[in-house]
Design an enzyme around this catalytic site. Structure first.
Site, PDB file in Angstrom:
ATOM      1  N   GLU A  55      -5.754   8.847   7.751  1.00  0.00           N
ATOM      2  CA  GLU A  55      -6.349   8.428   6.466  1.00  0.00           C
ATOM      3  C   GLU A  55      -7.721   9.058   6.251  1.00  0.00           C
ATOM      4  OE1 GLU A  55      -5.821   4.533   4.760  1.00  0.00           O
ATOM      5  OE2 GLU A  55      -4.665   3.946   6.511  1.00  0.00           O
ATOM      6  N   LYS A  90      -9.533   2.395  -1.690  1.00  0.00           N
ATOM      7  CA  LYS A  90      -9.729   1.808  -0.343  1.00  0.00           C
ATOM      8  C   LYS A  90     -11.048   2.239   0.285  1.00  0.00           C
ATOM      9  CE  LYS A  90      -7.026   1.348   3.970  1.00  0.00           C
ATOM     10  NZ  LYS A  90      -5.716   1.708   4.555  1.00  0.00           N
ATOM     11  N   GLU A 104       0.866  -1.194   0.000  1.00  0.00           N
ATOM     12  CA  GLU A 104       0.000   0.000   0.000  1.00  0.00           C
ATOM     13  C   GLU A 104       0.901   1.243   0.000  1.00  0.00           C
ATOM     14  OE1 GLU A 104      -1.548   0.755   3.961  1.00  0.00           O
ATOM     15  OE2 GLU A 104      -3.324   1.785   3.184  1.00  0.00           O
ATOM     16  N   ASN A 135      -6.924   6.506  -1.518  1.00  0.00           N
ATOM     17  CA  ASN A 135      -5.865   5.534  -1.269  1.00  0.00           C
ATOM     18  C   ASN A 135      -6.153   4.383  -2.240  1.00  0.00           C
ATOM     19  OD1 ASN A 135      -4.085   3.634  -0.269  1.00  0.00           O
ATOM     20  ND2 ASN A 135      -4.558   4.026   1.872  1.00  0.00           N
ATOM     21  N   CYS A 137      -4.897  -2.971   2.805  1.00  0.00           N
ATOM     22  CA  CYS A 137      -4.585  -2.911   4.236  1.00  0.00           C
ATOM     23  C   CYS A 137      -5.755  -3.202   5.156  1.00  0.00           C
ATOM     24  CB  CYS A 137      -3.930  -1.571   4.568  1.00  0.00           C
ATOM     25  SG  CYS A 137      -3.116  -1.646   6.182  1.00  0.00           S
ATOM     26  N   ASN A 157       0.346  -1.181   5.287  1.00  0.00           N
ATOM     27  CA  ASN A 157       1.298  -0.492   6.170  1.00  0.00           C
ATOM     28  C   ASN A 157       0.661  -0.575   7.555  1.00  0.00           C
ATOM     29  OD1 ASN A 157       3.333   1.703   4.635  1.00  0.00           O
ATOM     30  ND2 ASN A 157       1.495   1.280   3.464  1.00  0.00           N
TER      31      ASN A 157
HETATM   32  N1  CDV Z   1      -2.896   1.390   6.656  1.00  0.00           N
HETATM   33  C1  CDV Z   1      -3.842   0.763   7.389  1.00  0.00           C
HETATM   34  O1  CDV Z   1      -4.968   0.592   6.953  1.00  0.00           O
HETATM   35  N2  CDV Z   1      -3.455   0.355   8.634  1.00  0.00           N
HETATM   36  C2  CDV Z   1      -4.361  -0.261   9.560  1.00  0.00           C
HETATM   37  C3  CDV Z   1      -3.930   0.058  10.969  1.00  0.00           C
HETATM   38  C4  CDV Z   1      -4.236   1.419  11.354  1.00  0.00           C
HETATM   39  C5  CDV Z   1      -4.596  -0.848  11.985  1.00  0.00           C
HETATM   40  C6  CDV Z   1      -4.421  -1.780   9.394  1.00  0.00           C
HETATM   41  O2  CDV Z   1      -5.534  -2.311   9.412  1.00  0.00           O
HETATM   42  O3  CDV Z   1      -3.389  -2.418   9.308  1.00  0.00           O
END
Ligand code: CDV
Length: 317
Positions: free
Chosen positions: A146, A127, A47, A110, A174, A199
């Site tokens: 975000e 996203k 990501e 994103n 993510c 991430n």
């Molecule tokens: N970049 C993300 O979406 N990170 C989230 C963190 C904040 C928990 C994740 O679900 O990994």
């Protein structure tokens, strides 16, 4: 004839604020070359792979924020990656911050894309499950903005046919991996492989969680969703300490059985690979998770009608 796809998760170590997009692309090209030379035909990058994980920083100046975004794709910095992939006939998934003009309005997402082995963009995802907050939390050890820097994605969870084998490929980003709805919507479109980049900070800004438990929740989510939808999942981290802020690695290629086929060992640039047998998911999708035979959507109404939980009233006042 068996349908197989050898794939790679190209985990990236830290990208610091001062690092250029061109230097990140150079690292990606090194890993793509390594994967292609080992016979991989699909590479999944993380990501927001071109920059540091910038939502950890509070920024008020829009011009400063927009430095992290791409107004076109391929962009001048990413063009060499597209060219190399086309030369090696390798498809890839890439996460980046997207800036787009839409009916006179500037919008920011994103985003991830699927790029075919001919270098053409096949599919785009924005996203949906944006974590974090939109306000400044000066007392927190770092920010997770975000909800400030991106809009909620408007494209839904789709799948695309890729490669000569016509692989049904899905993508998400993510935090989406923690939500069963993400994968079930793709599962209902017959998904065979899902690419996802992430991430994930080693620390939780809201309450204390030991880092090992955060990795456990990552693996639990990916493994459970792979099994419950009979799909391969290729999950790729950006890891290590970016300007002192830690993110875990644990990039994985998970089989439709829910078992881990390959896992990264470091928090640095690292390529993991697996030759995926696409028929492995069929027995799961035709038996225990034969959706057409066993699902009862008439009992799932609340899932699309209600976002938050509403418990019944307490029995004792
Ligand atoms: N970049 C993300 O979406 N990170 C989230 C963190 C904040 C928990 C994740 O679900 O990994």
């Amino acid at each position: 004839m068996s349908r197989r796809l050898k794939v790679a998760a190209a985990q990236m170590g830290p990208i610091h604020l001062a690092d250029s997009k061109a230097s990140a692309v150079k690292r990606m090209m090194t890993m793509l070359r390594q994967a292609a030379d080992a016979g991989c035909r699909f590479v999944v990058f993380p990501e927001l792979a071109l920059t540091t994980f910038f939502p950890r920083w509070w920024m008020a100046d829009q011009a400063e924020i927009d430095r992290f975004f791409e107004a076109q794709m391929p962009s001048p910095e990413t063009m060499p990656l597209f060219e190399l992939a086309r030369e090696k006939k390798v498809g890839f998934y890439l996460g980046y911050a997207e800036l787009t003009e839409d009916g006179g309005r500037t919008r920011r997402f994103n985003t991830s894309i699927l790029v075919g082995p001919d270098g053409r963009i096949i599919g785009k995802y924005r996203k949906v499950h944006l974590p974090g907050h939109s306000d400044h939390l000066p007392q927190a050890p770092f920010q997770h903005l975000e909800k400030r820097y991106f809009e909620v994605g408007d494209l839904g969870f789709n799948v695309w046919r890729m490669f000569d084998e016509d692989v049904v490929m899905g993508q998400c980003i993510c935090n989406d991996r923690r939500w069963p709805e993400t994968f079930r919507v793709m599962g209902l479109q017959g998904v065979e492989m899902v690419a996802l980049g992430y991430n994930t900070p080693t620390d939780n800004i809201y309450f204390h969680e030991p880092p090992y438990r955060r990795v456990f929740h990552h693996l639990l989510s990916v493994q459970a969703n792979a099994y419950q939808n009979g799909t391969w999942i290729v999950a790729t981290a950006k890891a290590g300490k970016e300007d002192g802020f830690g993110m875990y690695g644990a990039s994985v290629i998970v089989a439709p059985t829910g078992e881990i086929a390959a896992q990264a060992m470091s928090e640095a640039d690292e390529v993991i690979m697996f030759d995926c047998d696409l028929s492995l998911g069929e027995s799961i999708r035709q038996n225990v998770f034969n959706f057409a035979r066993h699902r009862r959507p008439e009992h799932y109404r609340l899932i699309t009608e209600r976002a938050g939980a509403e418990p019944p009233p307490p029995t004792r006042k």
